[in-house]
Design an enzyme around this catalytic site. Structure first.
Site, PDB file in Angstrom:
ATOM      1  N   ASN A 129     -12.140  -1.467  -0.855  1.00 28.93           N
ATOM      2  CA  ASN A 129     -11.407  -2.032   0.277  1.00 28.93           C
ATOM      3  C   ASN A 129     -12.132  -1.665   1.563  1.00 28.93           C
ATOM      4  O   ASN A 129     -12.493  -0.495   1.757  1.00 28.93           O
ATOM      5  CB  ASN A 129      -9.984  -1.450   0.343  1.00 28.93           C
ATOM      6  CG  ASN A 129      -9.283  -1.809   1.651  1.00 28.93           C
ATOM      7  OD1 ASN A 129      -8.883  -2.957   1.854  1.00 28.93           O
ATOM      8  ND2 ASN A 129      -9.157  -0.845   2.560  1.00 28.93           N
ATOM      9  N   GLU A 130     -12.350  -2.629   2.413  1.00 29.98           N
ATOM     10  CA  GLU A 130     -12.965  -2.376   3.719  1.00 29.98           C
ATOM     11  C   GLU A 130     -14.108  -1.359   3.587  1.00 29.98           C
ATOM     12  O   GLU A 130     -14.130  -0.333   4.293  1.00 29.98           O
ATOM     13  CB  GLU A 130     -11.907  -1.947   4.751  1.00 29.98           C
ATOM     14  CG  GLU A 130     -10.885  -3.035   4.984  1.00 29.98           C
ATOM     15  CD  GLU A 130      -9.985  -2.853   6.211  1.00 29.98           C
ATOM     16  OE1 GLU A 130     -10.005  -1.778   6.834  1.00 29.98           O
ATOM     17  OE2 GLU A 130      -9.263  -3.821   6.547  1.00 29.98           O
ATOM     18  N   GLU A 140      -5.760  -9.356   3.318  1.00 29.77           N
ATOM     19  CA  GLU A 140      -4.928  -8.674   4.322  1.00 29.77           C
ATOM     20  C   GLU A 140      -4.817  -9.585   5.527  1.00 29.77           C
ATOM     21  O   GLU A 140      -5.823  -9.891   6.180  1.00 29.77           O
ATOM     22  CB  GLU A 140      -5.544  -7.328   4.744  1.00 29.77           C
ATOM     23  CG  GLU A 140      -5.363  -6.245   3.704  1.00 29.77           C
ATOM     24  CD  GLU A 140      -5.806  -4.860   4.174  1.00 29.77           C
ATOM     25  OE1 GLU A 140      -5.721  -4.572   5.383  1.00 29.77           O
ATOM     26  OE2 GLU A 140      -6.244  -4.080   3.305  1.00 29.77           O
ATOM     27  N   GLN A 166       2.321  -6.128   5.322  1.00 36.59           N
ATOM     28  CA  GLN A 166       2.476  -5.774   3.942  1.00 36.59           C
ATOM     29  C   GLN A 166       3.898  -6.100   3.517  1.00 36.59           C
ATOM     30  O   GLN A 166       4.784  -6.137   4.362  1.00 36.59           O
ATOM     31  CB  GLN A 166       2.196  -4.295   3.743  1.00 36.59           C
ATOM     32  CG  GLN A 166       0.780  -3.873   4.129  1.00 36.59           C
ATOM     33  CD  GLN A 166       0.447  -2.436   3.716  1.00 36.59           C
ATOM     34  OE1 GLN A 166       1.215  -1.770   3.032  1.00 36.59           O
ATOM     35  NE2 GLN A 166      -0.712  -1.943   4.156  1.00 36.59           N
ATOM     36  N   GLU A 214       0.844  -1.199   0.000  1.00 35.75           N
ATOM     37  CA  GLU A 214       0.000   0.000   0.000  1.00 35.75           C
ATOM     38  C   GLU A 214       0.878   1.247   0.000  1.00 35.75           C
ATOM     39  O   GLU A 214       2.006   1.228   0.504  1.00 35.75           O
ATOM     40  CB  GLU A 214      -0.873  -0.025   1.264  1.00 35.75           C
ATOM     41  CG  GLU A 214      -1.755   1.189   1.428  1.00 35.75           C
ATOM     42  CD  GLU A 214      -2.827   1.000   2.513  1.00 35.75           C
ATOM     43  OE1 GLU A 214      -2.717   0.029   3.292  1.00 35.75           O
ATOM     44  OE2 GLU A 214      -3.757   1.819   2.559  1.00 35.75           O
ATOM     45  N   TYR A 253      -6.088  -9.765  11.193  1.00 35.34           N
ATOM     46  CA  TYR A 253      -4.753  -9.430  11.695  1.00 35.34           C
ATOM     47  C   TYR A 253      -4.508 -10.089  13.050  1.00 35.34           C
ATOM     48  O   TYR A 253      -5.439 -10.291  13.839  1.00 35.34           O
ATOM     49  CB  TYR A 253      -4.619  -7.908  11.852  1.00 35.34           C
ATOM     50  CG  TYR A 253      -4.409  -7.195  10.530  1.00 35.34           C
ATOM     51  CD1 TYR A 253      -3.145  -7.163   9.937  1.00 35.34           C
ATOM     52  CD2 TYR A 253      -5.457  -6.560   9.879  1.00 35.34           C
ATOM     53  CE1 TYR A 253      -2.938  -6.498   8.729  1.00 35.34           C
ATOM     54  CE2 TYR A 253      -5.250  -5.896   8.663  1.00 35.34           C
ATOM     55  CZ  TYR A 253      -3.986  -5.869   8.104  1.00 35.34           C
ATOM     56  OH  TYR A 253      -3.773  -5.219   6.905  1.00 35.34           O
TER      57      TYR A 253
HETATM   58  O1  AHR Z   1      -2.767  -2.706   6.204  1.00 36.19           O
HETATM   59  C1  AHR Z   1      -3.066  -1.527   6.865  1.00 36.19           C
HETATM   60  C2  AHR Z   1      -4.539  -1.180   6.806  1.00 36.19           C
HETATM   61  O2  AHR Z   1      -5.272  -2.148   7.483  1.00 36.19           O
HETATM   62  C3  AHR Z   1      -5.167  -1.163   5.441  1.00 36.19           C
HETATM   63  O3  AHR Z   1      -4.963   0.026   4.769  1.00 36.19           O
HETATM   64  C4  AHR Z   1      -6.612  -1.369   5.735  1.00 36.19           C
HETATM   65  O4  AHR Z   1      -7.289  -1.992   4.680  1.00 36.19           O
HETATM   66  C5  AHR Z   1      -6.593  -2.202   7.002  1.00 36.19           C
HETATM   67  O5  AHR Z   1      -7.452  -1.715   7.973  1.00 36.19           O
END
Ligand code: AHR
Length: 538
Positions: free
Chosen positions: A204-205, A343, A391, A57, A286
């Site tokens: 995205n999201e 992600e 990332q 990103e 995450y």
């Molecule tokens: O990866 C960092 C951020 O995490 C991304 O921009 C977003 O899609 C997610 O919340």
């Protein structure tokens, strides 16, 4: 590895001697044995290489400095893209890179990133701290970068502040023949041939930074984008709908109900296109120390309790994927729609003074989280057909870190390097019987595993030992295979928070494991504490 019997505190304890760091021998207590059953005679689906995909990103130094240094930089580069990073990424066979975001994508206007650099707008990265955005890295630079590392494109089009028309025009610019007006513009900007854009994320999201939409609103948006976003050459664009955050099963239910079919409820005589509207549905998940987004925990100098909490969270991936998949199965029993974990990664709090946004040091814990997560993705290869580490460079759980002209590969990179043998191989189901690793209130399986067979018939078994202090003796039974030879390589380090450092030798370089034995259908070995191991079986 040499084994020794020792007497500790009057009780007989099995200890293993390991060579760690710069040749220092350290003794490790052993956990109770784990037993694996590999169903070599019941092969599963193909493990899509894209499960080993990446996410980059425009955030912190993920792109600028991490990938792009510009053609005039003293850092060795090819057309502005740094050579050391390209070489490291080629080595692990990155199959696809998602770009430009993330939250950045829903504020990105692709026209800002084409044409002569001097004329590109000097923008503001509103998603990430209002940092200046030079727009030096745009569509052409991204495609050049992909060519250099040998990866496929996965662009996220702007839904949050863009339009169907803007997305359509970007697709035309990238994929239309040079005789068309958008193709001619691309040619005038230096690239006559259309690019291949096999994966397109529609936003995205969208439930968060990408528009704060309800599932119903997003479904309506998605259906409109589907009608107008396509490739004009090369492979058909595979459209990926915005999926759930973590355990938002309601979102998955609504997306599968509303956004999958052309017409969810056709009359008996009406036309219905039976191909799903989406190629994939995404999932973001995450790993923190525990489950609090606002207190992700320390990135370095963490405790054994923190280690266990983070691994417990990473291990939840299995349940979360299974539950989303079960919902998808009800609407799509043939599993045509892929679950795309676009992600994922270990996200802790950055240390004060970190050189850029979301920059994290890389430790042994990251290697173990990577191995554990990738084992889970492999095991769900029937539904997961893409995943993207968040990332790739300098941001969250990176494969490589840069500091000016210097670059290091992370422990996560070593795991991706070991695991690349799984890319495109056939999944071999594995049953795991393993004791619990217990830390305070946290209870976890000590050992995680996944296996595959490659085109040449070689079986690869990846084993993660979550126990931070005890080695794990393993006995594996190979149903339908007589082993002729076995070897293993392992990634580990002296401490749970050993970190990779610039100007220091890499403590995570994998080493050969000794004591790996196969006889007929039985394999035995002992994997070190806090390690990720790849066994090769012939
Ligand atoms: O990866 C960092 C951020 O995490 C991304 O921009 C977003 O899609 C997610 O919340």
């Amino acid at each position: 590895m040499r084994k020794a019997w020792r007497v500790l505190g009057g009780a007989t304890t099995v200890l293993a001697l390991w060579t760690v760091g710069a040749g220092v021998a350290a003794a490790q207590e052993q956990a109770a044995p784990s037993t694996l059953l590999l169903h070599v005679d019941q092969p599963g689906p193909r493990i899509a290489p894209e499960i080993y995909g990446q996410f980059a990103e425009q955030l912190g130094r993920g792109i600028y400095e991490g990938i792009w240094v510009g053609p005039d930089s003293s850092i060795p580069n090819t057309r502005g893209i740094r050579k050391d990073v390209v070489a490291a990424l080629r080595e692990v066979k990155v199959p696809a890179v998602r770009w430009p975001g993330g939250c950045f994508a829903d504020g990105y206007h692709w026209r800002d990133g084409i044409g002569p650099y001097g004329k590109r707008p000097r923008g503001i990265n509103a998603a990430w701290g209002n940092e200046p955005d030079r727009n030096a890295f745009g569509t052409h630079e991204y495609m050049d970068f992909l060519d250099q590392i040998g990866a496929q494109a996965f662009v996220s089009v702007n839904v949050g502040s863009g339009s169907v028309r803007e997305a359509d025009e970007w697709m035309r610019y990238m994929t239309a023949p040079p005789e068309s007006t958008p193709g001619a513009e691309r040619k005038a900007n230096g690239h006559a041939a259309p690019w291949s854009v096999p994966y397109v994320g529609i936003g995205n999201e969208s439930w968060g930074c990408g528009g704060n939409m309800t599932a119903e609103t997003y479904v309506a948006q998605f259906r409109q984008y589907v009608s107008n976003v396509r490739s004009f050459s090369g492979p058909k664009a595979r459209l990926i709908a915005v999926g759930a955050d973590t355990d938002d099963y309601d979102w998955t239910e609504k997306l599968m109900a509303g956004a999958m079919m052309w017409r969810p409820d056709p009359t008996p005589l009406a036309y219905v296109d039976r191909n799903p509207l989406m190629w994939g549905l995404s999932l973001h998940f995450y790993t923190f120390t525990g489950n609090d987004w606002y207190a992700k925990g320390r990135n370095v100098d963490f405790t054994q309790g923190d280690w266990a909490k983070a691994l417990a969270r990473a291990n939840l991936t299995d349940e979360i994927v299974a539950r989303h998949s079960a919902i998808m199965d009800r609407y799509d029993p043939d599993k045509k729609v892929a679950l795309v974990v676009d992600e994922w990664g270990a996200w802790f709090d950055s240390e004060k003074g970190a050189p850029s946004a979301l920059y994290l040091e890389s430790t042994t814990r990251d290697a173990v989280i990577a191995g554990l997560s990738l084992n889970i993705f492999n095991r769900h290869a029937d539904r997961i057909r893409m995943a993207n580490l968040a990332q790739m460079v300098n941001v969250i759980q990176s494969l490589v870190l840069t500091r000016g002209k210097d670059m290091v590969v992370t422990p996560t990179w070593h795991v991706f390097d070991l695991y690349k043998v799984h890319q495109g191989a056939t999944l071999i189901p594995v049953d795991v019987a393993t004791p619990d690793y217990v830390e305070g209130q946290t209870r976890l399986p000590t050992v995680s595993a996944s296996a595959s067979r490659d085109a040449g018939g070689v079986v690869h078994l990846s084993i993660v030992n979550l126990d931070p202090v005890r080695a794990a003796p393993i006995r594996a039974v190979l149903a339908g295979m007589q082993g002729r030879g076995a070897s293993a390589r392992t990634v580990t380090a002296e401490r749970i928070d050993t970190r990779i450092q610039f100007d220091q030798p890499d403590p995570f370089v994998p080493r050969d494991l000794t004591g790996v034995a196969v006889s007929g259908d039985t394999l035995s070995l002992t994997v070190p504490a806090r390690s990720v191991t790849m066994v090769t079986l012939r």
